[in-house]
Design a protein around this motif. Structure first.
Motif, PDB file in Angstrom:
ATOM      1  N   TYR A 209       0.825  -1.217   0.000  1.00 34.62           N
ATOM      2  CA  TYR A 209       0.000   0.000   0.000  1.00 34.62           C
ATOM      3  C   TYR A 209       0.858   1.265   0.000  1.00 34.62           C
ATOM      4  O   TYR A 209       0.548   2.235  -0.705  1.00 34.62           O
ATOM      5  N   ILE A 210       1.945   1.280   0.759  1.00 30.99           N
ATOM      6  CA  ILE A 210       2.751   2.496   0.877  1.00 30.99           C
ATOM      7  C   ILE A 210       3.704   2.688  -0.299  1.00 30.99           C
ATOM      8  O   ILE A 210       4.305   3.757  -0.441  1.00 30.99           O
ATOM      9  N   SER A 211       3.837   1.691  -1.155  1.00 37.30           N
ATOM     10  CA  SER A 211       4.721   1.823  -2.310  1.00 37.30           C
ATOM     11  C   SER A 211       4.050   2.650  -3.400  1.00 37.30           C
ATOM     12  O   SER A 211       2.844   2.551  -3.601  1.00 37.30           O
ATOM     13  N   PRO A 212       4.804   3.481  -4.122  1.00 37.65           N
ATOM     14  CA  PRO A 212       4.217   4.308  -5.184  1.00 37.65           C
ATOM     15  C   PRO A 212       3.617   3.452  -6.298  1.00 37.65           C
ATOM     16  O   PRO A 212       4.234   2.454  -6.708  1.00 37.65           O
ATOM     17  N   PRO A 213       2.444   3.817  -6.823  1.00 34.38           N
ATOM     18  CA  PRO A 213       1.826   3.029  -7.890  1.00 34.38           C
ATOM     19  C   PRO A 213       2.680   2.927  -9.146  1.00 34.38           C
ATOM     20  O   PRO A 213       2.681   1.896  -9.816  1.00 34.38           O
TER      21      PRO A 213
ATOM     22  N   GLN B 133      -2.573  -1.973  -6.102  1.00 33.99           N
ATOM     23  CA  GLN B 133      -1.995  -0.996  -5.194  1.00 33.99           C
ATOM     24  C   GLN B 133      -3.039  -0.352  -4.289  1.00 33.99           C
ATOM     25  O   GLN B 133      -2.715   0.212  -3.253  1.00 33.99           O
ATOM     26  N   SER B 134      -4.328  -0.461  -4.671  1.00 32.38           N
ATOM     27  CA  SER B 134      -5.398   0.219  -3.932  1.00 32.38           C
ATOM     28  C   SER B 134      -6.175  -0.682  -2.980  1.00 32.38           C
ATOM     29  O   SER B 134      -6.686  -0.207  -1.959  1.00 32.38           O
ATOM     30  N   PHE B 135      -6.292  -1.970  -3.305  1.00 33.08           N
ATOM     31  CA  PHE B 135      -7.113  -2.820  -2.449  1.00 33.08           C
ATOM     32  C   PHE B 135      -6.610  -2.898  -1.003  1.00 33.08           C
ATOM     33  O   PHE B 135      -7.413  -3.091  -0.081  1.00 33.08           O
ATOM     34  N   PRO B 136      -5.256  -2.734  -0.746  1.00 32.37           N
ATOM     35  CA  PRO B 136      -4.825  -2.718   0.660  1.00 32.37           C
ATOM     36  C   PRO B 136      -5.490  -1.616   1.482  1.00 32.37           C
ATOM     37  O   PRO B 136      -5.682  -1.787   2.688  1.00 32.37           O
ATOM     38  N   LEU B 137      -5.837  -0.485   0.863  1.00 33.94           N
ATOM     39  CA  LEU B 137      -6.520   0.574   1.595  1.00 33.94           C
ATOM     40  C   LEU B 137      -7.903   0.102   2.049  1.00 33.94           C
ATOM     41  O   LEU B 137      -8.317   0.356   3.181  1.00 33.94           O
ATOM     42  N   ILE B 138      -8.599  -0.605   1.167  1.00 31.96           N
ATOM     43  CA  ILE B 138      -9.895  -1.187   1.529  1.00 31.96           C
ATOM     44  C   ILE B 138      -9.701  -2.189   2.662  1.00 31.96           C
ATOM     45  O   ILE B 138     -10.467  -2.212   3.644  1.00 31.96           O
ATOM     46  N   TYR B 139      -8.678  -3.010   2.523  1.00 32.77           N
ATOM     47  CA  TYR B 139      -8.392  -4.022   3.545  1.00 32.77           C
ATOM     48  C   TYR B 139      -8.138  -3.377   4.905  1.00 32.77           C
ATOM     49  O   TYR B 139      -8.692  -3.820   5.929  1.00 32.77           O
ATOM     50  N   ILE B 140      -7.311  -2.340   4.945  1.00 32.64           N
ATOM     51  CA  ILE B 140      -6.957  -1.691   6.216  1.00 32.64           C
ATOM     52  C   ILE B 140      -8.197  -1.129   6.901  1.00 32.64           C
ATOM     53  O   ILE B 140      -8.398  -1.295   8.106  1.00 32.64           O
TER      54      ILE B 140
ATOM     55  N   SER C 289       3.690  10.008   7.031  1.00 38.84           N
ATOM     56  CA  SER C 289       3.745  11.146   6.102  1.00 38.84           C
ATOM     57  C   SER C 289       5.069  11.142   5.350  1.00 38.84           C
ATOM     58  O   SER C 289       5.120  11.434   4.149  1.00 38.84           O
ATOM     59  N   TRP C 290       6.152  10.813   6.039  1.00 38.64           N
ATOM     60  CA  TRP C 290       7.481  10.729   5.421  1.00 38.64           C
ATOM     61  C   TRP C 290       7.483   9.718   4.279  1.00 38.64           C
ATOM     62  O   TRP C 290       8.028   9.977   3.201  1.00 38.64           O
ATOM     63  N   ILE C 291       6.847   8.573   4.500  1.00 36.61           N
ATOM     64  CA  ILE C 291       6.803   7.541   3.467  1.00 36.61           C
ATOM     65  C   ILE C 291       6.083   8.048   2.226  1.00 36.61           C
ATOM     66  O   ILE C 291       6.507   7.799   1.093  1.00 36.61           O
ATOM     67  N   THR C 292       4.974   8.777   2.422  1.00 35.74           N
ATOM     68  CA  THR C 292       4.241   9.303   1.270  1.00 35.74           C
ATOM     69  C   THR C 292       4.982  10.462   0.615  1.00 35.74           C
ATOM     70  O   THR C 292       4.902  10.637  -0.604  1.00 35.74           O
ATOM     71  N   VAL C 293       5.717  11.245   1.398  1.00 30.86           N
ATOM     72  CA  VAL C 293       6.471  12.377   0.842  1.00 30.86           C
ATOM     73  C   VAL C 293       7.571  11.897  -0.093  1.00 30.86           C
ATOM     74  O   VAL C 293       7.739  12.420  -1.202  1.00 30.86           O
ATOM     75  N   ILE C 294       8.357  10.906   0.330  1.00 38.60           N
ATOM     76  CA  ILE C 294       9.460  10.438  -0.508  1.00 38.60           C
ATOM     77  C   ILE C 294       8.956   9.680  -1.734  1.00 38.60           C
ATOM     78  O   ILE C 294       9.735   9.420  -2.665  1.00 38.60           O
ATOM     79  N   SER C 295       7.659   9.333  -1.751  1.00 42.09           N
ATOM     80  CA  SER C 295       7.080   8.626  -2.887  1.00 42.09           C
ATOM     81  C   SER C 295       6.333   9.566  -3.838  1.00 42.09           C
ATOM     82  O   SER C 295       5.746   9.117  -4.816  1.00 42.09           O
TER      83      SER C 295
ATOM     84  N   SER D 290      14.491   2.188  -7.524  1.00 42.53           N
ATOM     85  CA  SER D 290      13.245   1.688  -6.932  1.00 42.53           C
ATOM     86  C   SER D 290      13.525   0.849  -5.695  1.00 42.53           C
ATOM     87  O   SER D 290      12.796   0.926  -4.697  1.00 42.53           O
ATOM     88  N   ALA D 291      14.589   0.044  -5.756  1.00 41.62           N
ATOM     89  CA  ALA D 291      14.949  -0.799  -4.607  1.00 41.62           C
ATOM     90  C   ALA D 291      15.345   0.070  -3.415  1.00 41.62           C
ATOM     91  O   ALA D 291      14.974  -0.222  -2.272  1.00 41.62           O
ATOM     92  N   ILE D 292      16.078   1.149  -3.667  1.00 36.34           N
ATOM     93  CA  ILE D 292      16.464   2.061  -2.584  1.00 36.34           C
ATOM     94  C   ILE D 292      15.231   2.696  -1.953  1.00 36.34           C
ATOM     95  O   ILE D 292      15.107   2.784  -0.726  1.00 36.34           O
ATOM     96  N   LEU D 293      14.294   3.128  -2.793  1.00 36.88           N
ATOM     97  CA  LEU D 293      13.069   3.737  -2.283  1.00 36.88           C
ATOM     98  C   LEU D 293      12.235   2.720  -1.511  1.00 36.88           C
ATOM     99  O   LEU D 293      11.670   3.034  -0.453  1.00 36.88           O
ATOM    100  N   THR D 294      12.175   1.487  -2.013  1.00 31.64           N
ATOM    101  CA  THR D 294      11.411   0.436  -1.343  1.00 31.64           C
ATOM    102  C   THR D 294      12.008   0.099   0.018  1.00 31.64           C
ATOM    103  O   THR D 294      11.288  -0.019   1.020  1.00 31.64           O
ATOM    104  N   VAL D 295      13.331  -0.052   0.076  1.00 28.29           N
ATOM    105  CA  VAL D 295      14.001  -0.361   1.347  1.00 28.29           C
ATOM    106  C   VAL D 295      13.809   0.771   2.347  1.00 28.29           C
ATOM    107  O   VAL D 295      13.558   0.540   3.538  1.00 28.29           O
TER     108      VAL D 295
END
Length: 554
Positions: A109-113, A158-165, A487-493, A529-534
């Motif tokens: 969910y937190i990963s950029p689409p 990428q969106s269904f996790p939001l429904i799940y949460i 918020s930091w996770i969404t900002v860097i994405s 992408s791997a750096i951003l994911t980690v």
């Protein structure tokens, strides 16, 4: 503490006015210029509807609205179809590895689409691994996942996790005695689900579905990467603006106005639905996880594992391919290598990585400071000005990133305030976009703290500001810091506003990933992408450590 002898202004009045000016400068003023440019003829200076008329008169343009709605409606529906049963199974049936599964869902969910779009290009693109296998083995002519189907696939996963949460949280508050009563009356498991459980969680389901709707309709990266001619309105806004810089800005502004109206209507509809269906549940007897057997157990595990695997597959793909050697940047040789990391750390300037961290951290500081102050003012110091501030501060929630980026270009490219191309404008775009989420969470925290605690501190001789700094802020900090990490996770994405505002000196990881994919340098894109994911995963682990739980609230 008073600012004037007559006591008309206190430090809180002045603070309110200063913050209000900041929001008017970075929200109201840019949006006003967008509206102005969409309705003013640059030659005569008179009012014109030529630009808006151009959009609605030509099918090439207005079809993008229909395309956006088509993608968004289908994606939202499929997200509910996946998220609802997944949440129910995880709450009702004992699934092996459930704790890991919940973490993986949150990571997806937190990963950029757009990272998902890029990963799926490598799997099911024109030269994707699966595409080649299908065409070579079965003699098919499969062209890949581009176009409408590809956009829907990526955005759904990428969106269904939001429904799940959301739904998983609602099921925790569901009183299982209602379910047991229905069972005693002869209702089957399926009947209990659609006659008891679903009606009870409809408000949560609608709220999460509308959030998905607004998020998907504003997405830029995914349709830009794999749309291949299937144009959505965010893509149209970007392409028109980038091609018309220095020329006719009016049409780009008119597209922004149309998009703002669409998202504003959706936002108001969401608020109406939320208020209409709002009610609370108290789980006197919560649902219990039960061990299942037989075909039911096999199907449940199969469904959960397959869906979560597909959701997390993009992160696995980009991480794996980041360690593969490439030929010409596009063709993987199949050999493992650190070539891609050498390219981005040695052959290229690593400033894009440090820019992401530096600007992200600066944005978070602004978000936390302003978010806490705004929450305190709107909860504890209610008046006309704080009400206006509360309203204005929520505007970024309904402004798509591409629109915000363009409005900043309009507002801060000429005197008296020239900020275009600077680090500051990037930081402010990050902060303004993510501010509403911190304000909302901070407001909830303050509302739960009794004013009597501050009053007690004041009665013991502390000033009002000291009571705020020494009593209220420390009590808020754990929740605020947890929210700051998310918020930091969404900002860097962030991509949609960054792709418009960045320069070579302010390029970020997300922009680098996007540009490398466009150039065909897949190896470098995978490494970025791997750096951003980690980074996102480590940030999520820190969030879990601070909160002491394995779930997030959105």
């Amino acid at each position: 503490m008073k600012f004037t002898k007559n006591g008309k202004f206190t430090i809180w009045n002045v603070t309110t006015l200063i913050i209000l000016v900041i929001f008017l400068l970075f929200i109201a003023f840019p949006l006003f210029l967008v509206l102005k440019k969409s309705m003013i003829n640059p030659t005569t200076g008179g009012i014109t509807f030529e630009y808006l008329g151009k959009f609605f008169e030509r099918k090439y343009y207005w079809i993008t609205i229909l395309n956006s709605f088509k993608v968004t409606v289908v994606t939202t529906f499929l997200s509910v179809v996946l998220g609802l049963p997944l949440a129910y199974m995880m709450r009702k049936i004992k699934i092996k590895g459930s704790k890991l599964i919940e973490v993986l869902v949150i990571i997806s969910y937190i990963s950029p689409p757009f990272i998902g779009a890029y990963a799926w290009i490598q799997v099911l693109g024109h030269s994707g691994v699966v595409t080649k296998f299908l065409n070579n083995t079965f003699g098919t002519n499969f062209e890949g996942i581009y176009g409408f189907s590809g956009i829907v696939l990526v955005l759904t996963l990428q969106s269904f996790p939001l429904i799940y949460i959301y739904i998983a949280g609602a099921l925790k508050n569901l009183d299982n005695s209602l379910n047991e009563a229905a069972e005693s009356l002869g209702y089957s498991s399926f009947q209990r689900i659609y006659k008891i459980i679903i009606p009870l969680i409809i408000p949560t389901m609608l709220a999460s579905a509308l959030l998905v709707f607004m998020r998907v309709i504003a997405d830029f990266g995914t349709p830009m990467l794999i749309g291949e001619g299937y144009r959505t309105i965010p893509v149209l806004i970007y392409t028109q603006f980038m091609s018309e810089v220095g020329g006719n800005e009016g049409f780009a502004a008119a597209l922004c106005v149309v998009f703002i109206v669409v998202t504003l209507v959706l936002f108001l509809f969401q608020r109406i639905v939320a208020n209409h269906f709002s009610y609370s549940m108290s789980a006197l007897k919560p649902m219990k996880v039960e061990k299942s057997t037989g075909i039911k157990n096999i199907l449940a595990h199969g469904f959960v594992y397959i869906i979560v695997f597909l959701a997390i597959l993009p992160q696995l793909v980009v991480t794996f391919t980041s360690f593969l050697e490439t030929k010409g940047g596009q063709v993987y040789t199949g050999n493992f290598s650190l070539e891609n990391y050498r390219n981005i750390f040695l052959a290229k300037d690593t400033a894009v990585i440090w820019n992401t961290y530096k600007m992200g951290l600066m944005a978070i500081v602004i978000i936390v400071v302003l978010g806490v102050l705004i929450s305190y003012l709107t909860v504890r110091k209610k008046n006309i000005i704080t009400s206006i501030l509360d309203t204005v501060s929520m505007f970024p929630f309904i402004i798509p990133g591409s629109v915000l980026g363009i409005s900043f270009i309009f507002a801060f490219s000429d005197k008296p305030i020239v900020l275009s191309g600077t680090v500051f404008i990037m930081i402010m775009s990050f902060a303004i976009r993510r501010m509403p989420y911190t304000i909302r969470s901070s407001t909830a925290i303050i509302s739960q703290i009794s004013p009597s605690i501050e009053e007690a501190a004041i009665s013991l001789g502390a000033s009002e500001t000291k009571a705020f700094r020494r009593v209220l802020v420390p009590m808020m900090m754990p929740g605020v810091m947890a929210g700051a990490i998310m918020s930091w996770i969404t900002v860097i994405s962030e991509l949609s506003s960054s792709i418009i505002l960045y320069t070579s000196n302010t390029q970020t990881l997300t922009v680098s990933i996007y540009t490398e994919v466009i150039r065909g340098n897949y190896g470098n894109a995978s490494a970025y992408s791997a750096i951003l994911t980690v980074t996102s995963i480590l940030s999520l682990m820190l969030f879990f450590k601070l909160t002491g739980k394995r779930e997030v609230s959105v």
